[in-house]
Design a protein around this motif. Structure first.
Motif, PDB file in Angstrom:
ATOM      1  N   LEU A 237       0.823  -1.217   0.000  1.00 46.46           N
ATOM      2  CA  LEU A 237       0.000   0.000   0.000  1.00 46.46           C
ATOM      3  C   LEU A 237       0.855   1.264   0.000  1.00 46.46           C
ATOM      4  CD1 LEU A 237      -3.036   1.039   0.311  1.00 46.46           C
ATOM      5  CD2 LEU A 237      -2.421   1.389   2.714  1.00 46.46           C
ATOM      6  N   ARG A 238       0.577   2.161  -0.972  1.00 46.45           N
ATOM      7  CA  ARG A 238       1.294   3.448  -1.020  1.00 46.45           C
ATOM      8  C   ARG A 238       0.555   4.516  -0.239  1.00 46.45           C
ATOM      9  NH1 ARG A 238       3.623   3.235  -6.912  1.00 46.45           N
ATOM     10  NH2 ARG A 238       5.726   2.669  -6.329  1.00 46.45           N
ATOM     11  N   GLY A 239      -0.766   4.426  -0.212  1.00 44.89           N
ATOM     12  CA  GLY A 239      -1.566   5.420   0.486  1.00 44.89           C
ATOM     13  C   GLY A 239      -3.032   5.082   0.330  1.00 44.89           C
ATOM     14  N   LEU A 240      -3.849   5.711   1.166  1.00 50.03           N
ATOM     15  CA  LEU A 240      -5.290   5.382   1.164  1.00 50.03           C
ATOM     16  C   LEU A 240      -6.099   6.662   1.271  1.00 50.03           C
ATOM     17  CD1 LEU A 240      -6.976   2.523   3.150  1.00 50.03           C
ATOM     18  CD2 LEU A 240      -7.852   4.858   3.376  1.00 50.03           C
ATOM     19  N   VAL A 241      -7.126   6.773   0.441  1.00 47.77           N
ATOM     20  CA  VAL A 241      -8.039   7.917   0.527  1.00 47.77           C
ATOM     21  C   VAL A 241      -9.441   7.408   0.834  1.00 47.77           C
ATOM     22  CG1 VAL A 241      -9.097   9.845  -0.700  1.00 47.77           C
ATOM     23  CG2 VAL A 241      -6.670   9.361  -1.011  1.00 47.77           C
ATOM     24  N   LEU A 242     -10.038   8.037   1.837  1.00 49.01           N
ATOM     25  CA  LEU A 242     -11.362   7.676   2.310  1.00 49.01           C
ATOM     26  C   LEU A 242     -12.310   8.809   1.929  1.00 49.01           C
ATOM     27  CD1 LEU A 242     -13.051   5.825   4.293  1.00 49.01           C
ATOM     28  CD2 LEU A 242     -12.207   7.319   6.129  1.00 49.01           C
ATOM     29  N   ALA A 243     -13.382   8.484   1.187  1.00 50.28           N
ATOM     30  CA  ALA A 243     -14.370   9.513   0.822  1.00 50.28           C
ATOM     31  C   ALA A 243     -15.491   9.508   1.856  1.00 50.28           C
ATOM     32  CB  ALA A 243     -14.939   9.238  -0.570  1.00 50.28           C
ATOM     33  N   LEU A 244     -15.670  10.647   2.510  1.00 45.64           N
ATOM     34  CA  LEU A 244     -16.638  10.753   3.603  1.00 45.64           C
ATOM     35  C   LEU A 244     -17.658  11.839   3.311  1.00 45.64           C
ATOM     36  CD1 LEU A 244     -14.236  10.696   6.691  1.00 45.64           C
ATOM     37  CD2 LEU A 244     -15.754   8.847   5.960  1.00 45.64           C
TER      38      LEU A 244
ATOM     39  N   ASN B 206     -13.779  12.038  -6.608  1.00 42.18           N
ATOM     40  CA  ASN B 206     -13.154  12.999  -5.689  1.00 42.18           C
ATOM     41  C   ASN B 206     -11.909  12.397  -5.036  1.00 42.18           C
ATOM     42  OD1 ASN B 206     -15.179  14.793  -6.242  1.00 42.18           O
ATOM     43  ND2 ASN B 206     -16.266  14.524  -4.301  1.00 42.18           N
ATOM     44  N   ALA B 207     -11.994  11.117  -4.690  1.00 42.32           N
ATOM     45  CA  ALA B 207     -10.847  10.461  -4.052  1.00 42.32           C
ATOM     46  C   ALA B 207      -9.679  10.312  -5.033  1.00 42.32           C
ATOM     47  CB  ALA B 207     -11.270   9.088  -3.513  1.00 42.32           C
ATOM     48  N   LEU B 208      -9.980  10.073  -6.300  1.00 48.62           N
ATOM     49  CA  LEU B 208      -8.909   9.951  -7.298  1.00 48.62           C
ATOM     50  C   LEU B 208      -8.190  11.287  -7.489  1.00 48.62           C
ATOM     51  CD1 LEU B 208     -10.559   7.713 -10.073  1.00 48.62           C
ATOM     52  CD2 LEU B 208      -9.131   7.005  -8.148  1.00 48.62           C
ATOM     53  N   VAL B 209      -8.971  12.365  -7.472  1.00 55.16           N
ATOM     54  CA  VAL B 209      -8.370  13.709  -7.589  1.00 55.16           C
ATOM     55  C   VAL B 209      -7.423  13.937  -6.404  1.00 55.16           C
ATOM     56  CG1 VAL B 209      -8.883  16.180  -7.564  1.00 55.16           C
ATOM     57  CG2 VAL B 209     -10.287  14.621  -8.945  1.00 55.16           C
ATOM     58  N   LYS B 210      -7.855  13.519  -5.230  1.00 61.25           N
ATOM     59  CA  LYS B 210      -7.012  13.653  -4.029  1.00 61.25           C
ATOM     60  C   LYS B 210      -5.726  12.832  -4.180  1.00 61.25           C
ATOM     61  CE  LYS B 210      -6.222  14.611   0.368  1.00 61.25           C
ATOM     62  NZ  LYS B 210      -6.375  15.867   1.073  1.00 61.25           N
ATOM     63  N   LEU B 211      -5.851  11.634  -4.745  1.00 64.96           N
ATOM     64  CA  LEU B 211      -4.666  10.789  -4.949  1.00 64.96           C
ATOM     65  C   LEU B 211      -3.638  11.493  -5.829  1.00 64.96           C
ATOM     66  CD1 LEU B 211      -5.757   7.083  -5.600  1.00 64.96           C
ATOM     67  CD2 LEU B 211      -4.569   8.039  -3.628  1.00 64.96           C
ATOM     68  N   GLU B 212      -4.121  12.148  -6.866  1.00 65.68           N
ATOM     69  CA  GLU B 212      -3.198  12.869  -7.757  1.00 65.68           C
ATOM     70  C   GLU B 212      -2.486  13.969  -6.985  1.00 65.68           C
ATOM     71  OE1 GLU B 212      -5.032  14.050 -11.440  1.00 65.68           O
ATOM     72  OE2 GLU B 212      -5.467  11.971 -11.958  1.00 65.68           O
ATOM     73  N   ALA B 213      -3.228  14.636  -6.111  1.00 72.95           N
ATOM     74  CA  ALA B 213      -2.622  15.700  -5.294  1.00 72.95           C
ATOM     75  C   ALA B 213      -1.586  15.119  -4.330  1.00 72.95           C
ATOM     76  CB  ALA B 213      -3.712  16.433  -4.515  1.00 72.95           C
ATOM     77  N   LEU B 214      -1.745  13.866  -3.984  1.00 73.80           N
ATOM     78  CA  LEU B 214      -0.798  13.211  -3.074  1.00 73.80           C
ATOM     79  C   LEU B 214       0.437  12.697  -3.802  1.00 73.80           C
ATOM     80  CD1 LEU B 214      -3.276  11.132  -0.856  1.00 73.80           C
ATOM     81  CD2 LEU B 214      -1.953  13.140  -0.162  1.00 73.80           C
ATOM     82  N   GLY B 215       0.444  12.835  -5.123  1.00 80.67           N
ATOM     83  CA  GLY B 215       1.626  12.435  -5.883  1.00 80.67           C
ATOM     84  C   GLY B 215       1.498  11.127  -6.627  1.00 80.67           C
ATOM     85  N   ALA B 216       0.305  10.532  -6.630  1.00 85.42           N
ATOM     86  CA  ALA B 216       0.125   9.302  -7.403  1.00 85.42           C
ATOM     87  C   ALA B 216       0.222   9.637  -8.891  1.00 85.42           C
ATOM     88  CB  ALA B 216      -1.243   8.689  -7.092  1.00 85.42           C
ATOM     89  N   SER B 217       0.762   8.712  -9.687  1.00 85.66           N
ATOM     90  CA  SER B 217       0.885   8.997 -11.114  1.00 85.66           C
ATOM     91  C   SER B 217      -0.162   8.221 -11.905  1.00 85.66           C
ATOM     92  CB  SER B 217       2.297   8.694 -11.609  1.00 85.66           C
ATOM     93  OG  SER B 217       2.515   7.325 -11.589  1.00 85.66           O
ATOM     94  N   VAL B 218      -0.379   8.671 -13.141  1.00 82.71           N
ATOM     95  CA  VAL B 218      -1.498   8.149 -13.936  1.00 82.71           C
ATOM     96  C   VAL B 218      -1.421   6.640 -14.163  1.00 82.71           C
ATOM     97  CG1 VAL B 218      -2.172  10.269 -15.109  1.00 82.71           C
ATOM     98  CG2 VAL B 218      -0.302   8.876 -16.040  1.00 82.71           C
TER      99      VAL B 218
END
Ligand code: CTP
Ligand code: MG
Length: 234
Positions: free
Chosen positions: A50-57, A90-102
């Motif tokens: 796991l590189r990171g996790l985003v939770l949509a609330l 929304n969570a995918l947009v956050k992932l991009e902001a966290l540095g995840a690549s396409v």
């Protein structure tokens, strides 16, 4: 089996759980002394890939701040949206902001599916590691499947060999999934899972057979069943 790739996790948890008819969204109902959501998060948080996790609330979710894991630095938050697909986007947009690549893998998993086995998660990661598109955990139908007519009578019987139930996690590349969800939402199509968005975009997600007990808590009897099954675990 292929070696496993690193991945990001997205957990949509902004639903209200209408079909559960409980006093709170189903992800906050208890199972073995903790909430469904905490068990679901655990399936991912201790995974070495796991590189990171985003939770949509939900925006005004009063339950999340009361959980012991609310301040866990491994968990990033995104705002939920009107439909599940909006929450995931929304969570995918956050992932991009966290540095995840396409090209990074994203695994999307329902908050209300707390019984995911590590062996299923690892099979999904291993089987799809070299796949150009990705895919999802799914279970072949064990029952004969009927197509209903408008009058509530059977219109016809479908070929059971071809019927699979779509589970989660669903695993796709960040860029392709984001584009597919954006296009699907813009077209007004019903997008009930990530795979359906990818299909609309012309891709063919792979079905990876998983365990039938990775059930999504949807109705009260699902949670009753899980509580019985977990009595041995907890
Ligand atoms: N979900 C979400 N955002 C929404 C709707 C659903 O993040 N706008 C999440 C839910 O919290 C759940 C997952 O998507 O973890 C699967 O959805 P579902 O089982 O349909 O949950 P609910 O929408 O909460 O339940 P119901 O349809 O019975 O109201
Ligand atoms: Mg729903």
């Amino acid at each position: 089996m292929n070696s496993q790739p690193h991945f990001w996790a997205v957990i949509p948890a902004a639903g209200v759980g209408a079909r559960m008819r409980a006093d709170r969204p189903k992800q906050y109902l208890p199972l073995g002394g903790r909430t469904l959501l905490e068990h679901t998060l655990d399936c991912f948080l201790d995974h070495p890939g796991l590189r990171g996790l985003v939770l949509a609330l939900g925006r005004d979710d009063p339950y999340w701040p009361t959980l012991a894991c609310a301040d866990d630095p491994r968990i990033q938050r995104a705002d939920g949206g009107a439909e599940r697909a909006d929450s995931v986007l929304n969570a995918l947009v956050k992932l991009e902001a966290l540095g995840a690549s396409v090209d990074d893998w994203v695994l999307v998993h329902d908050a209300a599916r707390p019984n995911l086995a590590r062996s299923d998660l690892d099979r999904l990661l291993g089987e799809l590691a070299d796949d150009p598109v990705g895919g999802l955990l799914a279970v072949p139908s064990r029952d004969t499947v009927k197509l209903a007519g408008v009058d509530g009578k059977v219109a016809r019987t479908l070929d059971r060999q071809l019927i699979w139930l779509a589970f989660t996690p669903q695993m796709f590349r960040l860029g392709a999934l984001r584009q597919a969800l954006e296009q699907g939402l813009a077209s007004g199509a019903a997008i009930t899972d990530e795979a359906s968005a990818m299909e609309l975009a012309g891709a063919a997600p792979r079905l990876i057979e998983g365990r039938a007990d990775n059930l999504k808590v949807t109705r009260p009897e699902d949670l009753e069943w899980l509580r019985l099954a977990w009595k041995q675990k907890c």
